[in-house]
Design a protein around this motif. Structure first.
Motif, PDB file in Angstrom:
ATOM      1  N   UNK B 277      11.418  43.579  37.844  1.00  0.00           N
ATOM      2  CA  UNK B 277      10.022  43.144  37.938  1.00  0.00           C
ATOM      3  C   UNK B 277       9.120  44.315  38.331  1.00  0.00           C
ATOM      4  N   UNK B 278       9.622  45.163  39.231  1.00  0.00           N
ATOM      5  CA  UNK B 278       8.849  46.320  39.683  1.00  0.00           C
ATOM      6  C   UNK B 278       8.586  47.309  38.568  1.00  0.00           C
ATOM      7  N   UNK B 279       9.491  47.362  37.595  1.00  0.00           N
ATOM      8  CA  UNK B 279       9.324  48.305  36.470  1.00  0.00           C
ATOM      9  C   UNK B 279       8.139  47.912  35.587  1.00  0.00           C
ATOM     10  N   UNK B 280       7.798  46.617  35.597  1.00  0.00           N
ATOM     11  CA  UNK B 280       6.667  46.152  34.781  1.00  0.00           C
ATOM     12  C   UNK B 280       5.377  46.825  35.246  1.00  0.00           C
ATOM     13  N   UNK B 281       5.216  46.901  36.585  1.00  0.00           N
ATOM     14  CA  UNK B 281       3.972  47.480  37.117  1.00  0.00           C
ATOM     15  C   UNK B 281       4.159  48.930  37.562  1.00  0.00           C
ATOM     16  N   UNK B 282       5.411  49.384  37.625  1.00  0.00           N
ATOM     17  CA  UNK B 282       5.677  50.756  38.062  1.00  0.00           C
ATOM     18  C   UNK B 282       5.343  50.988  39.523  1.00  0.00           C
ATOM     19  N   UNK B 283       5.510  49.973  40.354  1.00  0.00           N
ATOM     20  CA  UNK B 283       5.138  50.072  41.775  1.00  0.00           C
ATOM     21  C   UNK B 283       6.156  50.900  42.574  1.00  0.00           C
ATOM     22  N   UNK B 284       5.740  51.311  43.764  1.00  0.00           N
ATOM     23  CA  UNK B 284       6.628  52.122  44.616  1.00  0.00           C
ATOM     24  C   UNK B 284       7.145  51.283  45.792  1.00  0.00           C
ATOM     25  N   UNK B 336       9.734  30.952  49.301  1.00  0.00           N
ATOM     26  CA  UNK B 336      10.152  32.338  49.569  1.00  0.00           C
ATOM     27  C   UNK B 336      10.500  33.066  48.268  1.00  0.00           C
ATOM     28  N   UNK B 337      11.206  32.364  47.384  1.00  0.00           N
ATOM     29  CA  UNK B 337      11.582  32.958  46.096  1.00  0.00           C
ATOM     30  C   UNK B 337      10.341  33.352  45.296  1.00  0.00           C
ATOM     31  N   UNK B 338       9.352  32.460  45.287  1.00  0.00           N
ATOM     32  CA  UNK B 338       8.107  32.748  44.547  1.00  0.00           C
ATOM     33  C   UNK B 338       7.414  33.979  45.148  1.00  0.00           C
ATOM     34  N   UNK B 339       7.382  34.037  46.503  1.00  0.00           N
ATOM     35  CA  UNK B 339       6.727  35.184  47.158  1.00  0.00           C
ATOM     36  C   UNK B 339       7.458  36.490  46.842  1.00  0.00           C
ATOM     37  N   UNK B 340       8.795  36.428  46.822  1.00  0.00           N
ATOM     38  CA  UNK B 340       9.563  37.646  46.503  1.00  0.00           C
ATOM     39  C   UNK B 340       9.261  38.092  45.066  1.00  0.00           C
ATOM     40  N   UNK B 341       9.204  37.126  44.160  1.00  0.00           N
ATOM     41  CA  UNK B 341       8.928  37.457  42.746  1.00  0.00           C
ATOM     42  C   UNK B 341       7.551  38.105  42.609  1.00  0.00           C
ATOM     43  N   UNK B 342       6.553  37.484  43.251  1.00  0.00           N
ATOM     44  CA  UNK B 342       5.181  38.026  43.140  1.00  0.00           C
ATOM     45  C   UNK B 342       5.086  39.407  43.807  1.00  0.00           C
ATOM     46  N   UNK B 344       7.359  41.519  44.230  1.00  0.00           N
ATOM     47  CA  UNK B 344       8.127  42.536  43.492  1.00  0.00           C
ATOM     48  C   UNK B 344       7.258  43.250  42.457  1.00  0.00           C
ATOM     49  N   UNK B 345       6.163  42.605  42.081  1.00  0.00           N
ATOM     50  CA  UNK B 345       5.223  43.228  41.140  1.00  0.00           C
ATOM     51  C   UNK B 345       4.269  44.175  41.865  1.00  0.00           C
ATOM     52  N   UNK B 346       4.230  44.041  43.204  1.00  0.00           N
ATOM     53  CA  UNK B 346       3.298  44.870  43.994  1.00  0.00           C
ATOM     54  C   UNK B 346       4.013  46.071  44.617  1.00  0.00           C
ATOM     55  N   UNK B 347       5.186  45.790  45.205  1.00  0.00           N
ATOM     56  CA  UNK B 347       5.995  46.882  45.780  1.00  0.00           C
ATOM     57  C   UNK B 347       7.426  46.777  45.254  1.00  0.00           C
ATOM     58  N   UNK B 348       8.130  47.910  45.247  1.00  0.00           N
ATOM     59  CA  UNK B 348       9.482  47.952  44.659  1.00  0.00           C
ATOM     60  C   UNK B 348      10.510  47.337  45.610  1.00  0.00           C
ATOM     61  N   UNK B 349      11.296  46.391  45.131  1.00  0.00           N
ATOM     62  CA  UNK B 349      12.370  45.747  45.888  1.00  0.00           C
ATOM     63  C   UNK B 349      11.933  45.318  47.294  1.00  0.00           C
ATOM     64  N   UNK B 350      10.893  44.466  47.408  1.00  0.00           N
ATOM     65  CA  UNK B 350      10.371  44.123  48.751  1.00  0.00           C
ATOM     66  C   UNK B 350      11.400  43.457  49.659  1.00  0.00           C
ATOM     67  N   UNK B 351      12.184  42.515  49.098  1.00  0.00           N
ATOM     68  CA  UNK B 351      13.165  41.811  49.934  1.00  0.00           C
ATOM     69  C   UNK B 351      14.244  42.782  50.429  1.00  0.00           C
ATOM     70  N   UNK B 352      14.740  43.620  49.506  1.00  0.00           N
ATOM     71  CA  UNK B 352      15.815  44.567  49.852  1.00  0.00           C
ATOM     72  C   UNK B 352      15.364  45.500  50.975  1.00  0.00           C
ATOM     73  N   UNK B 353      14.172  46.051  50.836  1.00  0.00           N
ATOM     74  CA  UNK B 353      13.711  47.065  51.789  1.00  0.00           C
ATOM     75  C   UNK B 353      13.277  46.439  53.112  1.00  0.00           C
ATOM     76  N   UNK B 354      12.598  45.278  53.040  1.00  0.00           N
ATOM     77  CA  UNK B 354      11.972  44.751  54.256  1.00  0.00           C
ATOM     78  C   UNK B 354      12.829  43.764  55.046  1.00  0.00           C
TER      79      UNK B 354
END
Lengths: 69, 386
Positions: B277-284, B336-342, B344-354
């Motif tokens: 999902x992060x690749x779509x927006x190229x987020x960091x 929670x799943x919806x928030x992770x999906x959304x 993921x378009x803003x920052x890369x792997x939000x659940x994994x990192x945070x």
């Protein structure tokens, strides 16, 4: 900006996860050690499967044959 | 000094967790007879015959009753059932004494009538009931457990012959375990110097394979409850699937031996979905501050200790994996799943990192590994070894 977004996302995660986890922990802490979660006996056989509409119950339980548990 | 502090932390954390489990275990073991008496007000004078068989009396009639316990592997771990039989070979009560399944899910399964169908039935002619579609593993654990317990009473008290258990329909357990093992082997080869192909493309191929197999087909993701099951030793009583446990063991072993976090970087299906999902927006990547790291570590430790003490692995389940791949979970997990999906378009792997508990686990592995290295490790700032 990115730091603020990260904090907001993090706080959302922790709040929603707390909503999921805290009630379960409260339930576990309040139940007696010798608590029996489910039982059925001669005196309370009103839930006999002979009187249960499985199709309706599965529907109400939000389950279907394709759902894997 | 820092090295001594690290050794202390590495030793004290598992010690505290094991003590939490032992405290809960002591309470559970000492109340088995009390628990049997709590099945019904009619059960009294319960005495132990052996580990699985008990004798008692019906409080009203004074007639002898026989109680047998049986453990069967269920969805979340071992499930203990009890069958109470009177001197007329008739089942008076059946009960679930202990279960690691999520309580709301178990309530739905019990609501389908899997207990009450056995009441008043003779132990030598039990009804032949198949498993319930949509709740196969749990309903099978309950019903086969009751049948086995009833037969145990029949053999010991009424001279019936022991019934050989009919084997359940073969599960793809071997396929699951083989897939997990092959994925780890492929991930290790991918990260080795000898890998001849494009690492980027091969990594994506592995991640897509993992999403399809471990995520969608098997639902065998590593979660905090997997760690609870491993530490508590409940896996020795049988599990519906050992694939998540194998994931945990291989991930830990690979990290401790090679310092490579193969699970998070290549195998985790949820991480792969977020990265896609992060690749779509190229987020960091998001910013993971010090207080976030420590709060997450504290959260994971408290939750682990509580789940071990209460002997309830399901208490430690909050990850959105189930909802993301198999549509299993509560409303909170759905949100929670919806928030992770959304996100993921803003920052890369939000659940994994945070907030992923796996990152805390790898922080611990990194600290443990640092003890055996010349350079001192520091707990703060460990990034899960990605």
């Amino acid at each position: 900006m990115k730091k603020t977004v990260s904090i907001v996302i993090y706080l959302l995660f922790i709040v929603i996860c707390s909503v999921e986890v805290v009630p379960k922990l409260i339930h576990s802490s309040q139940k007696e050690v010798a608590f029996v979660p489910y039982s059925a006996g001669i005196e309370d056989r009103s839930n006999s499967t002979e009187e249960i509409d499985y199709g309706r119950l599965l529907e109400n339980a939000n389950m279907d044959e394709d759902t894997k548990f | 000094m820092a090295r001594f502090k690290n050794i202390l932390i590495v030793v004290l954390i598992p010690l505290a967790l094991v003590l939490s489990w032992a405290g809960g275990e002591y309470q559970v073991q000492s109340v088995t007879i009390e628990r049997i008496q709590n099945i019904s007000d009619e059960i009294s004078e319960v005495n132990r015959v052996d580990d699985h068989l008990f004798r008692g009396r019906n409080l009203s009639s004074g007639a002898p009753i026989y109680i047998a316990l049986e453990n069967k592997p269920s969805y979340g771990g071992p499930l203990t059932v009890a069958t109470v039989v009177n001197d007329q070979k008739q089942i008076e009560h059946v009960a679930i004494l202990q279960s690691s399944d999520t309580s709301s899910y178990l309530q739905k399964v019990v609501g389908l009538g899997v207990l009450s169908v056995f009441v008043k039935q003779p132990v030598d002619a039990l009804p032949q009931i198949d498993v319930i579609s949509g709740a196969t593993i749990s309903s099978s654990a309950i019903m086969r457990g009751i049948e086995r317990a009833a037969n145990r009473v029949g053999v010991a008290e009424f001279g019936l012959s022991e019934i050989t258990e009919t084997k359940e329909k073969a599960t793809p357990e071997t396929a699951k375990l083989s897939t997990v093992f092959l994925l780890f082997a492929a991930a290790w080869f991918l990260t080795s110097k000898k890998f001849p192909l494009s690492r980027r493309n091969s990594r994506w191929a592995l991640m897509v394979t993992s999403v399809i197999t471990i995520g969608v087909m098997y639902g065998a993701l590593l979660s905090l409850s997997t760690l609870v099951i491993l530490i508590s030793g409940s896996w020795t009583h049988g599990l519906a699937s050992y694939a998540p446990l194998l994931c945990l063991v291989l991930a830990g072993a690979a990290y401790l031996l090679t310092k490579k976090n193969l699970y998070c970087s290549v195998i985790c299906p949820f991480g792969a979905v977020q990265e896609g999902l992060g690749m779509i927006t190229g987020c960091s990547s998001p910013v993971r501050t010090g207080w976030m790291q420590w709060l997450t570590r504290l959260w994971v430790f408290v939750l682990l200790a509580a789940a071990l003490y209460f002997h309830a692995p399901s208490d430690a389940i909050y990850e959105p994996f189930g909802k993301a791949f198999n549509f299993i979970g509560s409303s909170a997990v759905y949100i929670l799943t919806i928030i992770v999906v959304i996100s993921s378009l803003i920052v890369r792997r939000p659940w994994c990192v945070l907030f992923c508990p796996a990152s805390v686990l790898f922080d611990y592995f990194k600290l443990a590994r640092s003890i055996f290295e010349k350079r001192d490790g520091q707990l703060s700032g460990l990034g899960g070894g990605k």
